[in-house]
Scaffold this active site. Structure first.
Site, PDB file in Angstrom:
ATOM      1  N   GLU A  64      -6.216   7.027  -1.125  1.00  0.00           N
ATOM      2  CA  GLU A  64      -6.097   5.827  -0.137  1.00  0.00           C
ATOM      3  C   GLU A  64      -6.796   4.614  -0.947  1.00  0.00           C
ATOM      4  OE1 GLU A  64      -4.334   5.515   2.390  1.00  0.00           O
ATOM      5  OE2 GLU A  64      -3.744   7.747   2.293  1.00  0.00           O
TER       6      GLU A  64
ATOM      7  N   HIS B 143       0.875  -1.296  -0.196  1.00  0.00           N
ATOM      8  CA  HIS B 143       0.038  -0.026  -0.046  1.00  0.00           C
ATOM      9  C   HIS B 143       0.900   1.233  -0.255  1.00  0.00           C
ATOM     10  CE1 HIS B 143      -3.333   2.715   1.447  1.00  0.00           C
ATOM     11  NE2 HIS B 143      -2.376   3.415   2.049  1.00  0.00           N
ATOM     12  N   GLU B 144       1.631   1.128   1.017  1.00  0.00           N
ATOM     13  CA  GLU B 144       2.872   2.426   0.970  1.00  0.00           C
ATOM     14  C   GLU B 144       3.566   2.726  -0.351  1.00  0.00           C
ATOM     15  OE1 GLU B 144       2.134   4.393   3.219  1.00  0.00           O
ATOM     16  OE2 GLU B 144       1.046   3.257   4.418  1.00  0.00           O
TER      17      GLU B 144
END
Length: 305
Positions: free
Chosen positions: A220, A142-143
């Site tokens: 996100e 995700h990062e």
């Protein structure tokens, strides 16, 4: 279906495009209004804020790491973490970022940096100790997606005129109290220039913040999808998000307050249970993120966590 097919969400991309377009239109109207009212006066404000944005953008990685108390670690200090990130970078065709650890029991992680060359990924000791390796990989993916999507650049550009509006709001207030902006537009009973600037700036700042937060939430969702693409196993990120959220509820409020300034960066903000309206949230509600990931998992024929 190939895993590459899950990299894009047409609906999400359209929402991001529309929101960004609305923000751009708002900024154009803001600039036109200020040029009309202040003539060349706005140029100085743009130069000042431009300088601030320039410094913020080019020092974003250092500022974020310092604010979080993150320490960059070499391979011999965290070999397993380095191995995970190298493997994920190879899958995502990304340059390996710097690796940092935050000595905090609050389970969380974030990425920063204006591009791949200056990027860094930081994880807390609380996250490393609470999550299973596959779950940590989901978080790291995700990062890394944030880095691949150049989200620091996107948010810096998106917030530029909001910073101008915030500065002009403050100047307008001071001008109203102490005089300034040339008093009235004419020598009669016309509306004072400072009041026009104040109202325009407040409205622009309020609307731009709503749009910027919407873009942040969309980023996100995009990073969650990116994690599913990189790992091919969205269920692990789903499990990780649930564990992080649950872990945060077990942390003393005093410890949470020490890191709350990083909430916009964290994968799960420490105030995720807040009842504030979604319009004012930096992240989508947890249940919506889990539902989106569950849908991706079903499409991929994976088990739903």
């Amino acid at each position: 279906m190939k895993r590459k097919a899950y990299g894009r969400d047409a609906g999400l991309s359209l929402r991001m495009l529309l929101t960004t377009s609305m923000l751009g239109l708002l900024y154009v109207l803001f600039a036109v209004a200020l040029f009309y009212v202040l003539n060349a006066g706005i140029v100085l404000m743009v130069v000042i804020v431009g300088g601030m944005a320039f410094v913020q953008y080019f020092t974003s990685d250092k500022l974020a790491l310092r604010a979080a108390g993150a320490k960059v670690v070499e391979r011999d200090q965290a070999p397993e973490l380095h191995d995970m990130i190298e493997r994920l970078c190879a899958l995502a065709d990304l340059r390996k970022p710097r690796v940092a650890i935050i000595d905090s029991d609050v389970p969380n992680a974030f990425a920063t940096g204006r591009n791949q060359k200056h990027a860094a990924v930081a994880v807390t000791t609380g996250l490393w100790n609470r999550l299973e390796p596959k779950e940590v990989e989901g978080v790291l993916a995700h990062e890394l997606s944030h880095i691949a999507n150049r989200d620091v650049l996107v948010m810096t550009v998106a917030s530029f005129f909001a910073m101008v509006a915030a500065l002009l709001t403050r100047v307008g207030l001071y001008s109203g109290m102490f005089g300034g902006f040339g008093g009235n537009r004419d020598n009669n009973n016309s509306v004072p220039v400072w009041l026009i600037v104040l109202v325009v700036s407040v409205v622009t700042y309020f609307l731009s913040q709503i749009l910027i937060l919407a873009i942040s939430r969309y980023r996100e969702f995009a990073a969650d999808r990116g994690s599913a693409l990189i790992t091919g196993a969205p269920e692990y990120l789903m499990s990780a998000l649930q564990k992080i959220a649950s872990g945060i509820t077990q942390i003393p409020q005093q410890d949470l307050r020490q890191v709350e300034g990083m909430n916009a960066f964290f994968i799960v903000p420490t105030n995720w249970r807040s009842k504030a309206g979604q319009l004012f949230m930096t992240h989508p509600p947890l249940e919506k993120r889990l539902a989106a990931l569950a849908e991706i998992s079903r499409e991929m024929g994976r088990p739903v966590a």
